[in-house]
Design a protein around this motif. Structure first.
Motif, PDB file in Angstrom:
ATOM      1  N   SER A 201       0.835  -1.197   0.000  1.00 13.84           N
ATOM      2  CA  SER A 201       0.000   0.000   0.000  1.00 13.84           C
ATOM      3  C   SER A 201       0.874   1.252   0.000  1.00 13.84           C
ATOM      4  O   SER A 201       2.006   1.231   0.494  1.00 13.84           O
ATOM      5  CB  SER A 201      -0.933   0.000   1.216  1.00 13.84           C
ATOM      6  OG  SER A 201      -0.193   0.045   2.398  1.00 13.84           O
ATOM      7  N   PRO A 202       0.355   2.355  -0.573  1.00 15.07           N
ATOM      8  CA  PRO A 202       1.149   3.589  -0.580  1.00 15.07           C
ATOM      9  C   PRO A 202       1.346   4.099   0.843  1.00 15.07           C
ATOM     10  O   PRO A 202       0.528   3.836   1.719  1.00 15.07           O
ATOM     11  CB  PRO A 202       0.297   4.560  -1.403  1.00 15.07           C
ATOM     12  CG  PRO A 202      -1.075   4.014  -1.385  1.00 15.07           C
ATOM     13  CD  PRO A 202      -0.948   2.528  -1.190  1.00 15.07           C
ATOM     14  N   PRO A 203       2.443   4.821   1.086  1.00 13.17           N
ATOM     15  CA  PRO A 203       2.683   5.323   2.444  1.00 13.17           C
ATOM     16  C   PRO A 203       1.559   6.271   2.882  1.00 13.17           C
ATOM     17  O   PRO A 203       1.015   7.015   2.084  1.00 13.17           O
ATOM     18  CB  PRO A 203       4.021   6.054   2.346  1.00 13.17           C
ATOM     19  CG  PRO A 203       4.310   6.197   0.902  1.00 13.17           C
ATOM     20  CD  PRO A 203       3.463   5.225   0.154  1.00 13.17           C
ATOM     21  N   LYS A 204       1.259   6.210   4.159  1.00 15.02           N
ATOM     22  CA  LYS A 204       0.201   7.034   4.726  1.00 15.02           C
ATOM     23  C   LYS A 204       0.674   8.485   4.796  1.00 15.02           C
ATOM     24  O   LYS A 204       1.798   8.763   5.217  1.00 15.02           O
ATOM     25  CB  LYS A 204      -0.128   6.512   6.122  1.00 15.02           C
ATOM     26  CG  LYS A 204      -1.293   7.184   6.785  1.00 15.02           C
ATOM     27  CD  LYS A 204      -1.474   6.622   8.175  1.00 15.02           C
ATOM     28  CE  LYS A 204      -1.502   7.774   9.133  1.00 15.02           C
ATOM     29  NZ  LYS A 204      -1.391   7.423  10.513  1.00 15.02           N
ATOM     30  N   LYS A 205      -0.196   9.394   4.390  1.00 19.77           N
ATOM     31  CA  LYS A 205       0.149  10.816   4.476  1.00 19.77           C
ATOM     32  C   LYS A 205       0.084  11.263   5.934  1.00 19.77           C
ATOM     33  O   LYS A 205      -0.772  10.842   6.691  1.00 19.77           O
ATOM     34  CB  LYS A 205      -0.823  11.653   3.646  1.00 19.77           C
ATOM     35  CG  LYS A 205      -0.659  11.454   2.160  1.00 19.77           C
ATOM     36  CD  LYS A 205      -1.493  12.443   1.401  1.00 19.77           C
ATOM     37  CE  LYS A 205      -1.239  12.310  -0.079  1.00 19.77           C
ATOM     38  NZ  LYS A 205      -1.981  13.302  -0.845  1.00 19.77           N
ATOM     39  N   MET A 206       1.031  12.136   6.273  1.00 21.93           N
ATOM     40  CA  MET A 206       1.074  12.638   7.643  1.00 21.93           C
ATOM     41  C   MET A 206       0.152  13.842   7.773  1.00 21.93           C
ATOM     42  O   MET A 206       0.036  14.668   6.863  1.00 21.93           O
ATOM     43  CB  MET A 206       2.507  13.046   8.004  1.00 21.93           C
ATOM     44  CG  MET A 206       3.480  11.882   8.024  1.00 21.93           C
ATOM     45  SD  MET A 206       5.186  12.395   8.283  1.00 21.93           S
ATOM     46  CE  MET A 206       5.140  12.953   9.957  1.00 21.93           C
ATOM     47  N   SER A 207      -0.502  13.955   8.928  1.00 21.65           N
ATOM     48  CA  SER A 207      -1.344  15.121   9.189  1.00 21.65           C
ATOM     49  C   SER A 207      -0.430  16.308   9.506  1.00 21.65           C
ATOM     50  O   SER A 207       0.763  16.154   9.778  1.00 21.65           O
ATOM     51  CB  SER A 207      -2.271  14.841  10.372  1.00 21.65           C
ATOM     52  OG  SER A 207      -1.521  14.748  11.569  1.00 21.65           O
ATOM     53  N   LYS A 208      -0.994  17.503   9.481  1.00 19.43           N
ATOM     54  CA  LYS A 208      -0.208  18.697   9.799  1.00 19.43           C
ATOM     55  C   LYS A 208       0.372  18.609  11.205  1.00 19.43           C
ATOM     56  O   LYS A 208       1.516  18.996  11.434  1.00 19.43           O
ATOM     57  CB  LYS A 208      -1.072  19.953   9.666  1.00 19.43           C
ATOM     58  CG  LYS A 208      -1.345  20.329   8.234  1.00 19.43           C
ATOM     59  CD  LYS A 208      -2.105  21.636   8.150  1.00 19.43           C
ATOM     60  CE  LYS A 208      -2.349  22.006   6.696  1.00 19.43           C
ATOM     61  NZ  LYS A 208      -3.021  23.295   6.563  1.00 19.43           N
ATOM     62  N   ARG A 209      -0.401  18.102  12.128  1.00 26.70           N
ATOM     63  CA  ARG A 209       0.058  17.976  13.513  1.00 26.70           C
ATOM     64  C   ARG A 209       1.279  17.055  13.580  1.00 26.70           C
ATOM     65  O   ARG A 209       2.258  17.352  14.265  1.00 26.70           O
ATOM     66  CB  ARG A 209      -1.061  17.432  14.391  1.00 26.70           C
ATOM     67  CG  ARG A 209      -0.585  17.063  15.791  1.00 26.70           C
ATOM     68  CD  ARG A 209      -1.685  16.571  16.651  1.00 26.70           C
ATOM     69  NE  ARG A 209      -2.169  17.735  17.389  1.00 26.70           N
ATOM     70  CZ  ARG A 209      -3.338  17.825  17.981  1.00 26.70           C
ATOM     71  NH1 ARG A 209      -4.175  16.841  17.909  1.00 26.70           N
ATOM     72  NH2 ARG A 209      -3.683  18.898  18.642  1.00 26.70           N
ATOM     73  N   GLU A 210       1.235  15.919  12.852  1.00 30.90           N
ATOM     74  CA  GLU A 210       2.352  14.985  12.845  1.00 30.90           C
ATOM     75  C   GLU A 210       3.594  15.601  12.202  1.00 30.90           C
ATOM     76  O   GLU A 210       4.716  15.397  12.673  1.00 30.90           O
ATOM     77  CB  GLU A 210       1.972  13.695  12.102  1.00 30.90           C
ATOM     78  CG  GLU A 210       0.943  12.854  12.842  1.00 30.90           C
ATOM     79  CD  GLU A 210       0.393  11.715  12.005  1.00 30.90           C
ATOM     80  OE1 GLU A 210       0.050  10.666  12.605  1.00 30.90           O
ATOM     81  OE2 GLU A 210       0.294  11.845  10.770  1.00 30.90           O
ATOM     82  N   ILE A 211       3.385  16.387  11.131  1.00 31.93           N
ATOM     83  CA  ILE A 211       4.508  17.061  10.459  1.00 31.93           C
ATOM     84  C   ILE A 211       5.162  18.056  11.402  1.00 31.93           C
ATOM     85  O   ILE A 211       6.398  18.099  11.526  1.00 31.93           O
ATOM     86  CB  ILE A 211       4.043  17.747   9.164  1.00 31.93           C
ATOM     87  CG1 ILE A 211       3.644  16.697   8.125  1.00 31.93           C
ATOM     88  CG2 ILE A 211       5.127  18.663   8.598  1.00 31.93           C
ATOM     89  CD1 ILE A 211       2.951  17.274   6.899  1.00 31.93           C
ATOM     90  N   PHE A 212       4.356  18.880  12.102  1.00 33.74           N
ATOM     91  CA  PHE A 212       4.896  19.861  13.045  1.00 33.74           C
ATOM     92  C   PHE A 212       5.643  19.165  14.184  1.00 33.74           C
ATOM     93  O   PHE A 212       6.716  19.611  14.594  1.00 33.74           O
ATOM     94  CB  PHE A 212       3.785  20.744  13.617  1.00 33.74           C
ATOM     95  CG  PHE A 212       3.193  21.710  12.625  1.00 33.74           C
ATOM     96  CD1 PHE A 212       3.985  22.342  11.670  1.00 33.74           C
ATOM     97  CD2 PHE A 212       1.835  21.994  12.633  1.00 33.74           C
ATOM     98  CE1 PHE A 212       3.443  23.241  10.757  1.00 33.74           C
ATOM     99  CE2 PHE A 212       1.285  22.881  11.729  1.00 33.74           C
ATOM    100  CZ  PHE A 212       2.090  23.501  10.789  1.00 33.74           C
TER     101      PHE A 212
END
Length: 181
Positions: free
Chosen positions: A152-163
């Motif tokens: 499966s494609p990698p899960k996109k990170m939420s803005k909170r996770e990126i910060f």
């Protein structure tokens, strides 16, 4: 594979033939596999892996479907002890692998009934060889899940996770370089 010893039964009276019967004990080799599952489902015409309770007869028949030992007297299954049943259930529930999964929250749960044919479809779709149908069923389902996750494609990170990740990286760099930012 599981080996269980079924003890010899007690003396019984056969009313039809009017003789005493002395049942012999036997060692059975059992395998909880996709092959066993498909045999059981073809007889009972319902999914084995459902949350619905199974009758004693259905559970006993699954033990018969799991049996690899040849030429077993059908009466032997009547002499399964409660400890035999416990060992069989522990074997069926065992993960048979060191792989574990981190449970993630999902919005929807999949309500698809898992049957032998669905598992065979997954094997075909994921290019899993058919000799794996003889593996312990839980090990096969783990392999299917691993293949699905890895494909499966990698899960996109939420803005909170990126910060959060960027803050941790910046803190590590400040510490490494002995700066204040």
């Amino acid at each position: 594979m599981l080996r269980i010893n079924i003890p010899a039964g007690e003396e019984q009276w056969d009313e039809v033939n009017e003789i005493f019967i002395y049942p012999k004990g036997q060692t059975l080799q059992l395998e909880h596999s996709l092959v066993s599952l498909s045999k059981w489902e073809s007889k009972w015409c319902k999914p084995f892996l459902s949350k619905q309770e199974k009758t004693f007869e259905e559970n006993l028949d699954y033990v018969k479907c799991m049996t690899l030992t040849q030429n077993v007297d059908p009466q032997v299954y009547n002499y399964l002890t409660s400890s035999n049943i416990d060992v069989i259930n522990q074997y069926i529930d065992a993960p048979m692998t060191a792989t574990t999964f981190r449970e993630e929250k999902k919005g929807k749960s999949n309500r698809e009934q898992v049957t032998a044919e669905i598992i065979y479809y997954w094997m075909i779709a994921l290019n899993i060889p058919f000799e794996c149908q003889k593996w312990h069923l839980n090990r096969l389902l783990t392999l299917i899940r691993v293949c699905d996750i890895k494909n499966s494609p990698p899960k996109k990170m939420s803005k909170r996770e990126i910060f959060k990740r960027n803050s941790a990286l910046n803190a590590a760099r400040r510490k490494q370089l002995n700066t204040r930012g």
